[in-house]
Design a protein around this motif. Structure first.
Motif, PDB file in Angstrom:
ATOM      1  N   CYS A  24       0.826  -1.209   0.000  1.00 34.23           N
ATOM      2  CA  CYS A  24       0.000   0.000   0.000  1.00 34.23           C
ATOM      3  C   CYS A  24       0.861   1.260   0.000  1.00 34.23           C
ATOM      4  O   CYS A  24       0.539   2.247  -0.673  1.00 34.23           O
ATOM      5  CB  CYS A  24      -0.934   0.005   1.205  1.00 34.23           C
ATOM      6  SG  CYS A  24      -2.320  -1.143   1.081  1.00 34.23           S
ATOM      7  N   ALA A  28       0.801   4.084  -2.758  1.00 34.63           N
ATOM      8  CA  ALA A  28       0.498   5.461  -2.368  1.00 34.63           C
ATOM      9  C   ALA A  28       1.587   6.412  -2.849  1.00 34.63           C
ATOM     10  O   ALA A  28       1.292   7.532  -3.311  1.00 34.63           O
ATOM     11  CB  ALA A  28       0.344   5.551  -0.850  1.00 34.63           C
ATOM     12  N   ARG A  31       1.104   6.925  -6.529  1.00 35.80           N
ATOM     13  CA  ARG A  31      -0.037   7.827  -6.762  1.00 35.80           C
ATOM     14  C   ARG A  31       0.377   9.277  -6.563  1.00 35.80           C
ATOM     15  O   ARG A  31      -0.033  10.160  -7.327  1.00 35.80           O
ATOM     16  CB  ARG A  31      -1.176   7.496  -5.800  1.00 35.80           C
ATOM     17  CG  ARG A  31      -1.882   6.185  -6.072  1.00 35.80           C
ATOM     18  CD  ARG A  31      -2.951   5.921  -5.029  1.00 35.80           C
ATOM     19  NE  ARG A  31      -3.982   6.953  -5.038  1.00 35.80           N
ATOM     20  CZ  ARG A  31      -4.909   7.074  -4.097  1.00 35.80           C
ATOM     21  NH1 ARG A  31      -4.921   6.244  -3.056  1.00 35.80           N
ATOM     22  NH2 ARG A  31      -5.824   8.008  -4.184  1.00 35.80           N
ATOM     23  N   THR A  37      -2.149   3.205 -10.636  1.00 34.27           N
ATOM     24  CA  THR A  37      -1.843   2.058  -9.782  1.00 34.27           C
ATOM     25  C   THR A  37      -2.956   1.025  -9.804  1.00 34.27           C
ATOM     26  O   THR A  37      -4.131   1.355  -9.983  1.00 34.27           O
ATOM     27  CB  THR A  37      -1.621   2.500  -8.324  1.00 34.27           C
ATOM     28  OG1 THR A  37      -2.795   3.195  -7.867  1.00 34.27           O
ATOM     29  CG2 THR A  37      -0.417   3.425  -8.200  1.00 34.27           C
ATOM     30  N   GLN A  61      -7.655  -2.505   1.754  1.00 30.39           N
ATOM     31  CA  GLN A  61      -6.600  -1.491   1.808  1.00 30.39           C
ATOM     32  C   GLN A  61      -5.906  -1.341   0.459  1.00 30.39           C
ATOM     33  O   GLN A  61      -5.599  -0.221   0.019  1.00 30.39           O
ATOM     34  CB  GLN A  61      -5.577  -1.850   2.879  1.00 30.39           C
ATOM     35  CG  GLN A  61      -6.094  -1.741   4.306  1.00 30.39           C
ATOM     36  CD  GLN A  61      -5.010  -2.027   5.324  1.00 30.39           C
ATOM     37  OE1 GLN A  61      -3.935  -1.436   5.292  1.00 30.39           O
ATOM     38  NE2 GLN A  61      -5.274  -2.963   6.221  1.00 30.39           N
ATOM     39  N   GLN A  65      -5.880   2.010  -2.668  1.00 29.45           N
ATOM     40  CA  GLN A  65      -4.702   2.638  -3.270  1.00 29.45           C
ATOM     41  C   GLN A  65      -4.683   2.505  -4.791  1.00 29.45           C
ATOM     42  O   GLN A  65      -3.717   2.927  -5.427  1.00 29.45           O
ATOM     43  CB  GLN A  65      -3.428   2.027  -2.680  1.00 29.45           C
ATOM     44  CG  GLN A  65      -3.249   2.246  -1.185  1.00 29.45           C
ATOM     45  CD  GLN A  65      -3.150   3.712  -0.814  1.00 29.45           C
ATOM     46  OE1 GLN A  65      -2.794   4.552  -1.629  1.00 29.45           O
ATOM     47  NE2 GLN A  65      -3.472   4.026   0.434  1.00 29.45           N
ATOM     48  N   ALA A 218      -4.491   3.635   7.371  1.00 28.65           N
ATOM     49  CA  ALA A 218      -4.120   4.711   6.443  1.00 28.65           C
ATOM     50  C   ALA A 218      -2.966   5.535   6.988  1.00 28.65           C
ATOM     51  O   ALA A 218      -2.056   5.931   6.242  1.00 28.65           O
ATOM     52  CB  ALA A 218      -5.333   5.602   6.179  1.00 28.65           C
ATOM     53  N   VAL A 221       0.199   3.565   6.555  1.00 26.54           N
ATOM     54  CA  VAL A 221       0.639   3.610   5.156  1.00 26.54           C
ATOM     55  C   VAL A 221       1.355   4.920   4.874  1.00 26.54           C
ATOM     56  O   VAL A 221       2.420   4.953   4.252  1.00 26.54           O
ATOM     57  CB  VAL A 221      -0.561   3.422   4.204  1.00 26.54           C
ATOM     58  CG1 VAL A 221      -0.159   3.761   2.764  1.00 26.54           C
ATOM     59  CG2 VAL A 221      -1.078   1.989   4.277  1.00 26.54           C
ATOM     60  N   ASP A 222       0.775   6.033   5.336  1.00 23.44           N
ATOM     61  CA  ASP A 222       1.397   7.344   5.133  1.00 23.44           C
ATOM     62  C   ASP A 222       2.781   7.391   5.768  1.00 23.44           C
ATOM     63  O   ASP A 222       3.735   7.922   5.184  1.00 23.44           O
ATOM     64  CB  ASP A 222       0.523   8.453   5.725  1.00 23.44           C
ATOM     65  CG  ASP A 222      -0.727   8.724   4.893  1.00 23.44           C
ATOM     66  OD1 ASP A 222      -0.750   8.314   3.708  1.00 23.44           O
ATOM     67  OD2 ASP A 222      -1.677   9.325   5.422  1.00 23.44           O
ATOM     68  N   GLN A 225       5.422   5.176   3.822  1.00 25.88           N
ATOM     69  CA  GLN A 225       5.903   5.737   2.557  1.00 25.88           C
ATOM     70  C   GLN A 225       7.254   6.409   2.685  1.00 25.88           C
ATOM     71  O   GLN A 225       8.092   6.324   1.785  1.00 25.88           O
ATOM     72  CB  GLN A 225       4.923   6.801   2.042  1.00 25.88           C
ATOM     73  CG  GLN A 225       3.653   6.317   1.460  1.00 25.88           C
ATOM     74  CD  GLN A 225       2.905   7.490   0.851  1.00 25.88           C
ATOM     75  OE1 GLN A 225       3.355   8.088  -0.120  1.00 25.88           O
ATOM     76  NE2 GLN A 225       1.775   7.827   1.432  1.00 25.88           N
TER      77      GLN A 225
END
Length: 235
Positions: A24, A28, A31, A37, A61, A65, A218, A221-222, A225
């Protein structure tokens, strides 16, 4: 870069090592660069019953994305209620999974032509599909380079090196690997990672600290990254 069509199989050294988190986070990041994606989790065991059918949180999830418009069933075509080995779940229902069928489902998403498409496995590299096939055979049938997520915890060196050896013997390229620190109390963390770096002949594309304490998926995931190097994969 936007014309690229990169495809990778996301494998793990075991279950619960962070394959979905890493997948994910890579999607992300893509994106955020304006890339399209898509993702597939061909088999998921451990779902909840909803009005729309069985749903798996990891697959949801991944779907979140995807910039390519996909239905849930395209992302996760085979879903089982119980969180057990998929081939056992299939046997209990009198079903038999086959790699060529999984490959067909996956190819349908690959044909969408996203700039970055990730196919996430289940568990480790040799998870059975039936009495003679494994999910590794799916990656082989798709001729996909592999991104390996290594759960950094006791025993990770052996698990990682055996998995790398299996991927190589199966004739696939290890495009890179991610060290995901799943154990916040891992002894000699730096020494373990250094050992893996010295023995795995592929780039380490990320060192992800322990993120379980961060609130929502979420948010994790942020956070994840920022620890991954997408340039190694898309340049």
């Amino acid at each position: 870069m936007k014309r690229l069509k990169q495809r990778y199989f996301i494998a793990g050294t075991d279950t619960d090592v962070g394959k979905t988190l890493v997948a994910c986070a890579l999607l992300a990041q893509a994106r955020s660069r304006g890339l399209t994606t898509a993702a597939v989790k061909p088999v998921a065991a451990g779902c909840i019953e909803t009005e729309d059918g069985l749903r798996n949180d990891d697959a949801d999830q991944l779907l979140a994305q995807c910039t390519v418009p996909l239905h849930y069933e395209q992302v996760n075509p085979i879903a089982f209620l119980e969180p057990i080995a998929p081939h056992i779940a299939a046997q209990k229902l009198g079903q038999r999974m086959q790699v060529d069928r999984l490959s067909g489902f996956t190819s349908g998403v690959l044909m969408q032509g996203a700039n970055l498409t990730l196919v996430e496995g289940a568990g480790g590299w040799r998870v059975p599909v039936n009495e003679r096939e494994t999910l590794a055979d799916l990656a082989i049938s798709l001729s996909m380079p592999v991104i390996l997520v290594v759960g950094i915890r006791l025993g990770c060196i052996n698990h990682a090196l055996l998995t790398v050896e299996a991927i190589t013997k199966d004739g696939l390229k290890l495009a890179g690997w991610v060290a995901n620190c799943v154990d916040p109390e891992m002894a000699e963390l730096e020494a373990n990672i250094a050992t893996l770096q010295s023995r795995i002949k592929a780039p380490m594309i990320g060192l992800v600290p322990h993120l379980t304490g961060i609130g929502t998926p979420a948010a994790r995931v942020d956070a994840c990254q920022t620890y991954l190097d997408l340039d190694t994969l898309v340049n």
